[in-house]
Design an enzyme around this catalytic site. Structure first.
Site, PDB file in Angstrom:
ATOM      1  CG  HIS A 371       1.200 -10.875   4.889  1.00  0.00           C
ATOM      2  ND1 HIS A 371       0.424 -10.465   3.843  1.00  0.00           N
ATOM      3  CD2 HIS A 371       0.451 -10.707   6.002  1.00  0.00           C
ATOM      4  CE1 HIS A 371      -0.756 -10.051   4.292  1.00  0.00           C
ATOM      5  NE2 HIS A 371      -0.766 -10.184   5.607  1.00  0.00           N
ATOM      6  CB  SER A 388      -1.031 -14.330  -1.396  1.00  0.00           C
ATOM      7  OG  SER A 388      -1.198 -13.869  -0.073  1.00  0.00           O
ATOM      8  CG  PHE A 423       8.269  -4.715   1.219  1.00  0.00           C
ATOM      9  CD1 PHE A 423       8.465  -3.453   1.764  1.00  0.00           C
ATOM     10  CD2 PHE A 423       7.564  -4.821   0.026  1.00  0.00           C
ATOM     11  CE1 PHE A 423       7.986  -2.313   1.124  1.00  0.00           C
ATOM     12  CE2 PHE A 423       7.082  -3.686  -0.625  1.00  0.00           C
ATOM     13  CZ  PHE A 423       7.301  -2.434  -0.077  1.00  0.00           C
TER      14      PHE A 423
END
Length: 471
Positions: A371, A388, A423
């Site tokens: 990610h 994304s 995160f």
């Protein structure tokens, strides 16, 4: 078995609004089964007498013999019960759908004439009122064809609806393959019609009922008095009518038999039920063929790609990017026992998450590190995946001020240094401010807590992505 054929999903939580004619709150449909003269009997070439759906307690077949009592009970249905029900429904101006066994219709010309003069629909109930479960496929196919032929000869028009009742696992497919029928009713699995894809055929299914059915006068547990039957019908109607008033109309089917509810002690409750529904506004009492015509016009079938029917390459191409840069999850999910319940966002999500959850910690860490940082360098360079990019833009992360970008960069760096992965948060659940607040709150968690939370957020992101693709 890696593909499960049964459909445990149906319409799911959001059934279509049927848009019944005149904005009816409920469609109440009465079926009268005409089986008298088509039941098991050695006079009909069968090996034994009938044992099903009569008033004889504990009835059993008599091999090689006529069962005089059983025959006479069936004869009551044709001689007396039919006419009592004919008077009731013509008097109430409610049309019936007849499930007519072809050989029974052939032996009852006067009743067939009365059905036609009342403009009742005469659907096919098969060639004979016998079990089909052990029939070889070729024999059952031939029986279906002969039922259509004989029905057309006796009635004058071919049947548009079909219900076998004592069917096999092949029946619905074989009947659909004829291309003959506007609807088939050999299911009991919904309160609304639905479409079934059988090869190239889009077949309408109008489910039938074995619970709002007078057959329970002859089975255990069952109805003891007409009042029990009538009360059950009233309760079912009232519940469905309330759903219709709340904006979710349904269909109620009542199954009847000449030799059962046609008895005077039972028919009185049926009459009271008819009085009850006719005291309500917005009740549509059609024949089944009219439901079929309405559904085909209002809710025509549209085929779509179904995950459970895809080959591996297509499945992985469609869902390999749901978990960021981790197509191996879709590869493994393809080998699960998938079925119609997985042909929706929740279904594919569940399958993919199972593979993610059972992967090794190293593999799951690989998914997390795949990610991108929120509002990081890849985003600035336009190198995010399409998913994304869209997700970050939905929360305004593509429109940060210089100060906000500096803050995100500092938090990203500190978070990765502490936990070893970026995160991760499902940004569609948040706005820019709540994302920042979560970032500052979570950065101080221990690694195990954050690993679990990051995995949870990855699954939530996957859910959103699938909701963009599937029902």
């Amino acid at each position: 078995m890696t593909r499960y054929p049964r459909d445990m999903r149906g319409y799911g939580a959001n059934a279509p609004h049927p848009a019944w004619p005149n904005d009816a709150k409920i469609a109440v449909q009465f079926v009268l089964n005409y089986e008298e003269g088509g039941e098991n009997c050695i006079l009909h070439g069968d090996k034994a007498s009938e044992a099903f759906l009569s008033d004889i307690p504990g009835a059993a077949q008599w091999p090689g013999q006529r069962h005089w009592n059983m025959e006479s009970i069936y004869e009551y249905g044709a001689r007396a019960g039919f006419w009592r029900l004919h008077r009731l429904f013509t008097g109430a101006n409610i049309p019936l759908t007849i499930y007519g066994v072809a050989t029974a219709l052939a032996r009852s010309p006067e009743q067939v004439q009365a059905m036609k003069e009342a403009d009742w629909e005469i659907a096919s109930h098969g060639l004979k009122w016998v079990e089909h479960k052990d029939m070889p496929e070729a024999e059952e196919r031939a029986s279906i064809a002969e039922a259509i032929r004989l029905h057309t000869e006796v009635v004058g028009t071919p049947p548009r609806g079909w219900y076998t009742g004592r069917c096999s696992a092949n029946t619905v497919r074989l009947v659909a393959e004829t291309g003959q029928f506007d609807y088939i009713s050999d299911t009991y699995d919904d309160d609304l019609p639905y479409w079934l894809e059988v090869g190239d055929r889009d077949q309408l299914i109008i489910p039938y009922t074995l619970e709002a059915n007078d057959m329970r006068f002859a089975t255990a547990p069952g109805w003891v008095t007409g009042e029990h039957f009538g009360q059950y019908l009233t309760d079912a109607f009232d519940a469905l009518y309330a759903e219709g008033e709340a904006g979710a109309p349904k269909m109620m089917t009542i199954g009847l038999h000449c030799r059962l509810v046609g008895r005077p002690g039972k028919v009185a409750a049926l009459k009271r039920f008819i009085d009850h529904i006719q005291s309500h506004e917005g009740v549509w009492c059609p024949r089944r063929v009219e439901i079929a015509e309405h559904w085909a016009a209002q809710h025509p079938h549209q085929r779509r790609a179904r995950p459970s029917q895809m080959d591996r390459e297509t499945f992985v191409a469609a869902y390999g990017s749901i978990f960021e840069h981790s197509p191996w999850i879709a590869e493994r999910a393809y080998d699960l026992e998938l079925g119609p319940a997985h042909d929706c966002a929740a279904g594919v999500h569940n399958a993919l998450c199972r593979m993610f959850r059972t992967a090794s910690e190293k593999e799951r860490l690989g998914v997390l590190t795949a990610h991108p940082d929120l509002a990081g360098k890849l985003a600035a360079a336009g190198r995010l995946t399409a998913e994304s990019t869209s997700e970050q833009a939905s929360a305004g992360l593509n429109l940060l001020t210089d100060k906000e970008r500096e803050t995100f960069t500092a938090l990203n760096t500190a978070y990765v240094e502490k936990h070893g992965f970026p995160f991760i948060i499902a940004v569609r659940d948040h706005d820019k401010a709540s994302i920042m607040a979560a970032f500052q709150r979570r950065i101080d968690n221990d690694r195990a807590t954050e690993f679990a939370e990051a995995c949870k957020q990855v699954e939530r992101i996957a859910q959103f992505r699938l909701m963009d693709l599937l029902p």
